[in-house]
Design an enzyme around this catalytic site. Structure first.
Site, short mmCIF file in Angstrom:
data_model
loop_
_atom_site.label_atom_id
_atom_site.label_comp_id
_atom_site.label_asym_id
_atom_site.label_seq_id
_atom_site.Cartn_x
_atom_site.Cartn_y
_atom_site.Cartn_z
N THR A 173 0.81 -1.52 0.02
CA THR A 173 0.06 0.06 0.01
C THR A 173 0.98 1.23 -0.07
OG1 THR A 173 -0.08 -0.19 2.37
CG2 THR A 173 -2.11 -1.10 1.04
N ASN A 176 -0.23 7.79 0.79
CA ASN A 176 -1.24 9.25 0.80
C ASN A 176 -2.48 8.93 1.37
OD1 ASN A 176 -2.15 7.20 -1.11
ND2 ASN A 176 -2.71 8.71 -2.72
N PRO A 200 3.05 -2.26 4.25
CA PRO A 200 2.65 -0.69 4.38
C PRO A 200 3.86 0.36 3.70
CG PRO A 200 3.09 -1.14 6.38
CD PRO A 200 3.32 -2.30 5.96
N GLU A 202 6.70 2.76 3.46
CA GLU A 202 7.74 2.94 4.40
C GLU A 202 7.41 4.36 5.32
OE1 GLU A 202 8.12 2.41 1.47
OE2 GLU A 202 8.82 4.33 0.34
N ALA A 258 5.10 2.97 -12.14
CA ALA A 258 6.50 2.32 -12.44
C ALA A 258 6.56 0.99 -11.61
CB ALA A 258 7.24 3.39 -12.08
N GLU A 277 -4.02 -0.89 -8.35
CA GLU A 277 -4.42 0.51 -8.54
C GLU A 277 -3.30 1.69 -8.70
OE1 GLU A 277 -7.71 1.40 -8.03
OE2 GLU A 277 -8.65 -0.57 -7.54
N ARG A 305 -7.56 18.52 -2.17
CA ARG A 305 -7.44 17.40 -1.07
C ARG A 305 -6.15 16.68 -0.87
NH1 ARG A 305 -10.22 11.85 -0.34
NH2 ARG A 305 -10.16 11.81 -2.72
N CYS A 311 -4.46 9.85 -6.18
CA CYS A 311 -4.52 9.36 -7.48
C CYS A 311 -5.50 9.72 -8.37
CB CYS A 311 -4.68 7.98 -7.50
SG CYS A 311 -6.09 6.96 -6.62
N SER A 469 -15.23 8.92 -4.57
CA SER A 469 -14.65 7.82 -3.59
C SER A 469 -15.89 7.19 -2.67
CB SER A 469 -13.54 8.10 -3.04
OG SER A 469 -12.59 8.42 -3.86
N GLU A 486 -11.85 -2.05 -6.60
CA GLU A 486 -11.83 -2.18 -5.09
C GLU A 486 -13.07 -1.46 -4.56
OE1 GLU A 486 -8.11 -0.45 -3.43
OE2 GLU A 486 -7.30 -2.71 -3.73
P1 NAD Z 1 4.89 3.83 -4.87
O1 NAD Z 1 4.61 3.05 -6.09
O2 NAD Z 1 6.55 4.49 -4.71
O3 NAD Z 1 4.95 2.90 -3.44
C1 NAD Z 1 3.70 2.20 -3.16
C2 NAD Z 1 4.42 1.17 -2.42
O4 NAD Z 1 4.92 0.11 -3.20
C3 NAD Z 1 4.98 1.45 -1.13
O5 NAD Z 1 4.54 0.38 -0.21
C4 NAD Z 1 6.43 1.00 -1.49
O6 NAD Z 1 7.24 0.86 -0.28
C5 NAD Z 1 6.28 -0.15 -2.43
N1 NAD Z 1 7.35 -0.05 -3.22
C6 NAD Z 1 8.26 0.53 -3.83
N2 NAD Z 1 9.03 -0.14 -4.59
C7 NAD Z 1 8.73 -1.43 -4.47
C8 NAD Z 1 9.55 -2.77 -4.88
N3 NAD Z 1 10.51 -2.55 -5.72
N4 NAD Z 1 8.95 -3.85 -4.70
C9 NAD Z 1 7.95 -3.77 -3.58
N5 NAD Z 1 7.13 -2.83 -3.37
C10 NAD Z 1 7.63 -1.74 -3.62
O7 NAD Z 1 3.93 4.80 -4.66
P2 NAD Z 1 3.52 6.04 -3.57
O8 NAD Z 1 4.60 7.27 -3.83
O9 NAD Z 1 3.54 5.44 -2.15
O10 NAD Z 1 2.12 6.49 -3.81
C11 NAD Z 1 1.78 7.36 -4.82
C12 NAD Z 1 1.15 6.58 -6.09
O11 NAD Z 1 0.14 5.71 -5.52
C13 NAD Z 1 0.51 7.52 -7.22
O12 NAD Z 1 1.07 7.30 -8.58
C14 NAD Z 1 -0.70 7.47 -6.83
O13 NAD Z 1 -1.63 7.81 -8.08
C15 NAD Z 1 -0.81 5.85 -6.64
N6 NAD Z 1 -2.35 5.64 -5.80
C16 NAD Z 1 -3.31 4.93 -6.71
C17 NAD Z 1 -4.51 4.79 -6.31
C18 NAD Z 1 -5.34 3.92 -6.96
O14 NAD Z 1 -6.38 3.42 -6.23
N7 NAD Z 1 -5.29 3.80 -8.21
C19 NAD Z 1 -4.71 5.13 -4.77
C20 NAD Z 1 -3.50 5.66 -4.06
C21 NAD Z 1 -2.31 6.01 -4.48
#
Ligand code: NAD
Length: 506
Positions: A173, A176, A200, A202, A258, A277, A305, A311, A469, A486
């Site tokens: 997860t 945000n 979760p 970090e 990514a 997601e 917000r 997202c 939402s 979801e």
């Molecule tokens: P992030 O992809 O950097 O991190 C998300 C999670 O992935 C974190 O728990 C992180 O520790 C983990 N992670 C990172 N690298 C990893 C790896 N190599 N292997 C396994 N886990 C890894 O994203 P973020 O910065 O935490 O969140 C922001 C992003 O999330 C935005 O792009 C946002 O749009 C998206 N988001 C999407 C939704 C949706 O429902 N579509 C909801 C909330 C956030």
């Protein structure tokens, strides 16, 4: 001095208070939860948790690795056997008890969300309500995992389907919504009869650990929900171990596109079920016949917000050229009136960005866009007087698709306003992105509303509203915004397999 600077208070002044509240917090857990036991990491490492408003260290959690993942998956496998055999009614009651505890702990949970995530307390309370609503909803849905009886294809034969839990689920997860992104996954998984190993973000492990503590208190069996914490560098090891483990049958991930792509590729090795997601790039379209007061309210709700870190944030404002000046005149004073400050400050409406790097990135996007012709009508500057992670709520006019600020998900409090001349151009601009999560449409014409809703390449459309939402509806994207849904009844299906049974000899 800008209005945002004048309005702002120094967030750093709240650092001592944030640390004090964290230390005294009734739900603070500084160990990982593996198989029902609160544990340190075998490697002994720890990860600091920082209040992004003041940059004060408020707690620390274990830096777990592959050993803790393996133990948690083993415990989950064990727990899911007993859990899936329980009557749906019993699973529903356990989830309901968890919901009741979340509701009873609304204030301490909100405080934890603010302390580690930075958002103002009022927004954190709304997140607790939103997050808890998934637990309540899936407590109800736990009893509705219906199969079907299919009209037969042959005499003496009957054809039917059963819905069965997929098995052990790995959940990863983002920061945000440290509470709601967890419950949106864990509640339907548990309702379906699965066990979950959660990693979760970090930056925000404390809320996840508090949720798990309340789940234990609610009587959910030990091992059914484990929480494995780590830092950014450890995410690869923990995430990789979850993806590679053949005992894990499903990965549900919310985060950046990514990282989602990397995890998707890694899960190919064990052919896991996937829900992703991912990032958005939501257009908000204001047609020439729109009610502009309503549209401005929608922009303020959707764009600002969580300081633009959602997202489904309106990422690009597309307004008919004849109405642009009117809309900008309505928006500019409202954007200037927003009050950046520490999330614990009752006067703050805007919290920090999650990191210095995030604030610097937003500043760079704005600076480069202004150099190429965009004009700030509000904001357009960092707010070092408030704190190093703050950026002023910003309204830019004169934006075009070629500008850096319109080149993808901004994830900050910046609203770029660009214009179109006719409906086709609006829809073309809206769809000119690899993302496809949400879109917002403002119009008084029913015909336009339907046409736009059907033409937009997204998973969710809000008509004349800045929010969408809710636990009752399926949330999710198309294109590179992800796979699966979801919320709603669809959210449960993500954790169920269909088993077809042919009954012969009748
Ligand atoms: P992030 O992809 O950097 O991190 C998300 C999670 O992935 C974190 O728990 C992180 O520790 C983990 N992670 C990172 N690298 C990893 C790896 N190599 N292997 C396994 N886990 C890894 O994203 P973020 O910065 O935490 O969140 C922001 C992003 O999330 C935005 O792009 C946002 O749009 C998206 N988001 C999407 C939704 C949706 O429902 N579509 C909801 C909330 C956030």
């Amino acid at each position: 001095m800008s209005a945002a600077r004048e309005a702002a208070g120094a967030a750093g002044a709240w650092g001592a208070e944030a640390a004090r509240r964290a230390r005294a917090h009734p739900l603070l857990r500084e160990r990982a939860l593996v198989g029902g036991a609160w544990v340190e990491a075998a490697g002994g490492g720890r990860v600091e948790v920082v209040d992004p408003g003041s940059e004060e260290v408020i707690a620390s959690v274990p830096r777990c690795g592959a050993a803790e993942v393996s133990a948690a998956v083993g415990a989950a496998e064990e727990a899911t056997r007993g859990w899936r055999a329980r009557l749906p009614r019993e699973r529903a009651r356990a989830l309901r008890r968890w919901f009741d505890l979340l509701a009873a702990h609304r204030e301490p949970l909100a405080e934890l969300v603010t302390l580690e995530g930075g958002k103002p307390l009022a927004e954190a309370r709304a997140e607790v309500d939103y997050g808890a609503s998934f637990v309540e909803w899936y407590a109800e849905e736990a009893r509705r995992a219906y199969g079907e009886v299919i009209p037969t294809y042959g005499h003496g034969r009957r054809v039917l389907t059963l819905r069965e839990p997929v098995g052990v689920v790995a959940a990863i997860t983002p920061w945000n919504f440290p509470l709601a992104m967890v419950t949106r996954k864990v509640a339907p998984a548990l309702a379906a009869g699965c066990a979950v190993v959660l990693k979760p973000a970090e930056a925000t492990p404390l809320t996840a650990l508090a949720l798990a503590a309340l789940a234990l208190e609610a009587g959910l069996p030990p091992g059914l929900l484990s929480v494995v914490t780590t830092d950014r560098a450890g995410a690869d090891e923990v995430g990789g171990a979850l993806c590679d483990d053949e005992r894990v049958r499903k990965l549900t991930f919310t985060g950046s596109t990514a990282v989602g792509k990397r995890l998707m590729a890694r899960c190919a090795g064990t052919v896991k079920r996937l829900s992703l997601e991912l990032g958005g790039d939501a257009p908000l379209i204001v047609f020439e016949d729109a009610d502009l007061e309503l549209a401005a309210r929608g922009v303020m709700a959707s764009k600002f917000r969580n300081s633009g870190q959602t997202c489904v944030c309106a990422n690009r404002l597309l307004v008919h050229a004849d109405r642009r000046d009117e809309l900008a005149a309505l928006l500019a004073p409202q954007v200037r009136a927003l009050r950046p400050g520490h999330g614990l400050d009752p006067a703050a409406t805007q919290g920090p960005l999650i990191s210095r790097a995030a604030a610097a990135r937003v500043g760079d996007l704005v600076a480069r866009s202004v150099a190429l012709g965009a004009t700030p009508l509000a904001g357009g500057e960092a707010l070092p007087g408030v704190g190093p992670r703050f950026y002023a709520p910003t309204l830019l006019t004169g934006a075009t698709p070629a500008l850096p600020i319109c080149g993808g998900e901004v994830f900050g409090p910046v609203a770029p306003l660009m214009t179109f001349r006719d409906d086709d151009e609006a829809l073309r601009l809206a769809n000119a992105t690899r993302a496809g999560l949400a879109a917002y449409v403002f119009t008084t014409s029913e015909r336009r509303a339907w046409r736009a809703a059907e033409a937009l390449e997204v998973g969710m459309v809000a008509l004349n509203d800045g929010g969408l939402s809710t636990e009752v509806a399926p949330f999710g994207g198309v294109k590179e915004s992800g796979l699966g849904r979801e919320g709603g009844r669809q959210g449960l299906e993500e954790f169920l397999e269909v088993k077809y049974m042919m009954v012969g000899g009748l």
